[in-house]
Scaffold this motif. Sequence first.
Motif: not given
Lengths: 620, 198
Positions: A13-24
């Motif tokens: 998925m193409m994610l924003l850094g902040n989305e990636a942190i939330a996902r983590g």
Amino acid sequence: MHKLLTDQPGKKMMLLGNEAIARGAIEAGVAVATTYPGTPSSEISLNLFQMSQESDLFFEYSTNEKVSMEVAAAAANAGVRAMCMMKHVGLNVAADVLMTLAYVGVKAGMVVVTADDPFMFSSQNEQDNRFYGKLSGLPVLEPSSVDEARRMTAYAFELSEQLGEPVILRTTTRINHSSGIVELDKIMPPKTKGDFTKDPMNQVPVPAVARKLHVKLLENWHKARDIAETSDFNIIDGKGPGGIICNGVSYTYVTDAVGELDLGDRVRVLRLGLSHPMPEKMIKDFLAASDKVLIVEEGEPVMEEAVKAFAQEAGLTLPIRGKAEDLFSRLYEFNPGMVRQCVARFFDVPYTPPEVPDLSDIPPLPNRPPNLCAGCSHRATYLEIKKAVAELGLDTIYPTDIGCYTLGMLPPLSMADFLLCMGSSAGTPGGFAVATDKKVISFIGDSTFFHSGIPGLVNAVFNNHNHTLVILDNGITAMTGHQPNPGVDMSVFNLQGYGRISIEKVVEALGVQKIVKIKPFKLAKSIEAIKEALSYEGVSVIISEEPCALFAQAYKLKKKRAFYISDACKNHRDCINQLACPAFYIENERVHIDEVACVGCAVCAQICPENAIRPVKKAG
Amino acid sequence: MTDTTRLIIVAVGGQGNLLASGVLAEAALLADIPVRMSEIHGMAQRGGVVESAMVFGDAQSPIIADGEADVLVGFEPCETLRALNKCNTETVVITNLAPLPPFTVAIGQGVYPDIDQIQELIRKKTGRLIALDASALAKKSGNVRALNMVLLGALIQSGVLPLTAEQVKEAMRTRTKKAFLESNLKAFDLGFEAAAAI
Ligand code: SF4
């Protein structure tokens, strides 16, 4: 379903850094997430807020960062994984919690996200929060890419549990607001209930306990350092006698530079991802195998000073350089071009930057600063205060605070004279009032009032400062993207089960003797009320109530009714010159109103001496 | 640097450049081309300038240094000119010609440059200029807000990016609202054709 809840390991998925942190955090089974919003961290919490509405996650917008960290710390001490996130200066507010939480520790994983903002794209300073790792003794993780942000966030919970203390995840704007391709991992179901086992001899840090806890913290520090020595996040690329040590987003610039300058056989790159405590042995070995080392880190010379100290201990005298006039600055952010240039200079390789055009003959271009929205209630309040002050002939100082209303600093409004931090508009007036004979009128938003304005106002009442505090209550935390705050009616978000605090009642309860409320779109009435408050000796409060125009439109709280400028206009331009509302434009030397932008606040119509500004009649 | 293409998009808040960069990123994902991007949009909704940097290909950096853009797309002519520091003498520049003067001009704090002069300056200093009235074409597509898609069409036509029109259209199908898809596709084609005719 929220896209970050997609349970398909391996999906890209193409994610924003902040989305990636939330996902983590979701992948790690976070159960409690808390925040006070602040750019560049806000999208982490926004996504968690949304996900909490369709999963077992508990999420809260806390009153301020300190409270948010307290809530998360207690949850983690009751055995559930918790995360709290904030912008870099938010950690100053929560620092009191952090420093002793480091002693008390946690039972389940707890991650503290601090989003630094080099270059201050949307901040009042560019402090380097890696120092908080050193100051608290807690481990610091620093991702270099969006996908790594996801992985590191998930790992941070494990590390926290391994050490029994919170872990700091430190990002910068270029990680938070970059997007990249992320490969999803599996989601661990959260453990949402734990238990609290009473253990005051380890959890109530009276001096005798704290002395013991500090010993434990130092032991943990050594454990964390040993982990850093072999961490997969501390990596060495390349080969050769030259060395570069770097962190965070700088690693990407360094990697590109080494590739572009063809230095892969001459220079080794050590990237520190678990950057505090520093892996001492790893770094000493790296230094011993290098003939010179360049340190590439934005902000303060945190790594540089430590690496130089390690070299001294190891009896190594190789050149180690980083912050210097001919190399890197402590100011602002880096970019790939300047890193490439510094790497080329330090390792003595030829490099010609791309030929840039000479821009000296470009005419001066008109600035395009951000402006209060068309129909923003702050513009109306500012205009009224100005008019009331002029009528009373007052000499004023305008301390302000942090929010959209700080934009009132720009002419023609020019309503901001002094600002330090969140809540400072409630505290600084006391100093101005005692040190000058001027009338001090300060501005604070609703969210900022709850965040840290209340203690300042308590102080003003207690010490009887002569000061008027204007509370710009637009019913939302506007600047960071319309988050709720304790004064917000949560039914707007279709959410039940929240309390709601009346600002007026709080102010009353604090013992403020003069309180006036205005509806800022009613000009004449508001000016009269403001004059009354300004004439009062002692602490007075003006509460200006009107929903944020942007929020009101987005949530359809108000009907839009555009205005136009009729033929009665004599082109005085009072409207545009006093208000600078972005709905105005000039065409053929006449003022016009952009009907799409105008929301119909009618403030301009009330100041037009010709009554030329009129509502657009609906066709038919 | 050969396997990398660097794109900067500048726009005024509200012109829809974040959707445009989102579509390009999606297209790159579909085409299996590595892509990184970075956006500065803190005050986008308050009428400030929004800048997106997109790096296609092998590079790791998510941002672009001054002088290093291979292609610059400007949604507003004065902002295109302001972003020339991102360009070098080879850069391809694509700009909308419809001005959106900042409010500072209206209150007499600055002068908006002449559109012909803007074009001339850009042409003189960069590799190639593709200038079009994207706002008018958006109107023609039936959706004034499709300005972003018009410019995407022109961008893909220029051939600087390693993406085909079909790939971008596919991404538009997943990224843009169903109700606007038809007008968006039309806007894309109008931009593509207009650039081809320059
Ligand atoms: S977002 Fe709301 S508070 Fe902020 S400038 Fe716009 S109208 Fe004003």
